[in-house]
Design a protein around this motif. Structure first.
Motif, PDB file in Angstrom:
ATOM      1  N   ASP A 125      -0.453  10.317  -8.554  1.00  0.00           N
ATOM      2  CA  ASP A 125      -1.940   9.993  -8.277  1.00  0.00           C
ATOM      3  C   ASP A 125      -1.999   8.338  -8.080  1.00  0.00           C
ATOM      4  OD1 ASP A 125      -4.625   9.477  -7.946  1.00  0.00           O
ATOM      5  OD2 ASP A 125      -5.179  10.551  -9.700  1.00  0.00           O
ATOM      6  N   GLN A 126      -2.245   7.835  -6.785  1.00  0.00           N
ATOM      7  CA  GLN A 126      -2.577   6.457  -6.255  1.00  0.00           C
ATOM      8  C   GLN A 126      -3.494   5.737  -7.254  1.00  0.00           C
ATOM      9  OE1 GLN A 126       0.202   4.869  -4.934  1.00  0.00           O
ATOM     10  NE2 GLN A 126       1.037   6.830  -5.256  1.00  0.00           N
ATOM     11  N   ARG A 150       1.907   5.700   1.186  1.00  0.00           N
ATOM     12  CA  ARG A 150       1.056   4.437   1.983  1.00  0.00           C
ATOM     13  C   ARG A 150      -0.314   4.595   1.269  1.00  0.00           C
ATOM     14  NH1 ARG A 150       3.390   6.284   7.849  1.00  0.00           N
ATOM     15  NH2 ARG A 150       5.713   5.793   7.424  1.00  0.00           N
ATOM     16  N   VAL A 151      -0.944   3.363   1.101  1.00  0.00           N
ATOM     17  CA  VAL A 151      -2.016   3.218   0.571  1.00  0.00           C
ATOM     18  C   VAL A 151      -2.974   2.054   1.295  1.00  0.00           C
ATOM     19  CG1 VAL A 151      -3.133   2.267  -1.700  1.00  0.00           C
ATOM     20  CG2 VAL A 151      -0.969   3.594  -1.767  1.00  0.00           C
ATOM     21  N   VAL A 152      -4.346   2.321   1.013  1.00  0.00           N
ATOM     22  CA  VAL A 152      -5.192   1.154   1.551  1.00  0.00           C
ATOM     23  C   VAL A 152      -6.183   0.900   0.204  1.00  0.00           C
ATOM     24  CG1 VAL A 152      -7.448   0.572   2.478  1.00  0.00           C
ATOM     25  CG2 VAL A 152      -5.422   1.582   3.776  1.00  0.00           C
ATOM     26  N   ALA A 153      -5.935  -0.379  -0.449  1.00  0.00           N
ATOM     27  CA  ALA A 153      -6.824  -0.689  -1.832  1.00  0.00           C
ATOM     28  C   ALA A 153      -8.047  -1.311  -1.409  1.00  0.00           C
ATOM     29  CB  ALA A 153      -5.919  -1.604  -2.494  1.00  0.00           C
ATOM     30  N   PHE A 154      -9.234  -0.668  -1.316  1.00  0.00           N
ATOM     31  CA  PHE A 154     -10.533  -1.354  -1.127  1.00  0.00           C
ATOM     32  C   PHE A 154     -10.738  -2.155  -2.234  1.00  0.00           C
ATOM     33  CE2 PHE A 154     -10.637   2.174   1.708  1.00  0.00           C
ATOM     34  CZ  PHE A 154     -10.815   1.630   2.905  1.00  0.00           C
ATOM     35  N   GLY A 178      -2.972   8.833   7.419  1.00  0.00           N
ATOM     36  CA  GLY A 178      -2.026   9.426   6.321  1.00  0.00           C
ATOM     37  C   GLY A 178      -1.953   8.369   5.200  1.00  0.00           C
ATOM     38  N   PHE A 179      -2.830   7.581   4.952  1.00  0.00           N
ATOM     39  CA  PHE A 179      -2.707   6.451   3.877  1.00  0.00           C
ATOM     40  C   PHE A 179      -3.719   7.316   2.830  1.00  0.00           C
ATOM     41  CE2 PHE A 179      -0.703   4.103   6.833  1.00  0.00           C
ATOM     42  CZ  PHE A 179      -0.434   2.750   6.335  1.00  0.00           C
ATOM     43  N   THR A 180      -3.518   6.740   1.525  1.00  0.00           N
ATOM     44  CA  THR A 180      -4.299   7.198   0.470  1.00  0.00           C
ATOM     45  C   THR A 180      -5.376   5.932   0.221  1.00  0.00           C
ATOM     46  OG1 THR A 180      -2.463   8.330  -0.418  1.00  0.00           O
ATOM     47  CG2 THR A 180      -4.394   7.942  -2.145  1.00  0.00           C
ATOM     48  N   PRO A 181      -6.630   6.346   0.122  1.00  0.00           N
ATOM     49  CA  PRO A 181      -7.587   5.111  -0.382  1.00  0.00           C
ATOM     50  C   PRO A 181      -7.743   5.145  -1.972  1.00  0.00           C
ATOM     51  CG  PRO A 181      -8.917   7.064   0.581  1.00  0.00           C
ATOM     52  CD  PRO A 181      -7.437   7.408   0.561  1.00  0.00           C
TER      53      PRO A 181
END
Length: 251
Positions: free
Chosen positions: A13-14, A45-49, A70-73
């Protein structure tokens, strides 16, 4: 100083992955542990807000764009704006008591940016410290190449009695990040220039991520003296208690 290395596990879990830094910070803040650094490569692959991103009208659309790509926020523990990274990136989360080993927030920004720049120069990159026009998550202490492309972003979080300094180095996959960050920042209605996105391997073809990571660890070891350690069940349990703070719900 304790050194934790590696992602939690494949397919983890990211939101939990980024919650570990939060748990590390809480542990130091409570006087239960000393300084520590965690170094890992994401396994997806992740986008960290940033927290401020969630307040913008375009945040739901930005999240949809992230998922569609296909990225995980996730919501990051330190401050700043959205950052994107892949398995070909290196994340470093460093926690310490306040006042820290580099006294004060500005001193930490300067000192750790120079640490990263020195490592990059060893790998043949013309690294500098300073903002790049149009960069994602803009900051005066970004680490760039040639003053043109951002390679390492840094951010901090301060709580009573402790601080967290986080860095994300983009080693590769910049060609995947440019169009995604363009969409994200367009939805958030924040300035962005995709020409500002760079990577270590684009600046130094043939560079090795294994060697790059080893040199980052060596730089920290030379400065502080690192003792390899494992993430304990207690620390992971604390991260699980904090995971809701870092999860992005579907909207």
């Amino acid at each position: 100083m304790e050194l934790f290395r590696g992602a939690l596990e494949v397919g983890s879990d990211q939101a939990l992955e980024v919650a570990v830094a939060h748990a590390m910070l809480r542990r130091v803040s409570g006087g239960e542990a000393g300084p520590a650094v965690r170094v890992y490569r994401p396994d997806t692959r992740v986008v960290a807000f940033g927290r401020r991103d969630t307040l913008l009208p375009g945040f739901p659309a930005a999240v949809r764009a992230v998922r569609d790509a296909g990225f995980t926020p996730v919501l990051r523990a330190p401050g700043g704006r959205a950052v994107a990274y892949t398995e070909r990136s290196l994340v470093v989360d460093h926690v310490g008591p306040d006042p820290g080993y580099l006294a004060g927030m500005d001193e930490r920004f300067v000192g750790y940016a120079e640490l990263w720049a020195d490592v990059l120069r060893k790998h043949g990159v013309g690294a500098q410290v300073g903002a790049v026009p149009g960069e994602y998550c803009p900051g005066a202490h970004s680490v760039n190449a040639r003053g043109r492309v951002k390679l390492v972003g840094t951010a901090q979080r301060m709580v009573r009695g402790a601080w967290l300094f986080s860095a994300v180095a983009i080693f590769g996959d910049d060609e995947l990040l440019r169009p995604l960050l363009t969409d994200v920042y367009r939805h958030l209605e924040l300035p962005f220039d995709d020409d500002s996105v760079g990577s270590v391997v684009a600046e130094s073809p043939g560079a090795s991520l294994d060697e790059f990571e080893a040199d980052v660890v060596a730089a920290y070891d030379e400065r502080y003296g690192l003792v390899p350690a494992h993430l304990t069940d207690d620390l992971i349990g604390r991260a699980r208690d904090l995971v809701a703070d870092h999860r992005v719900a579907d909207r």
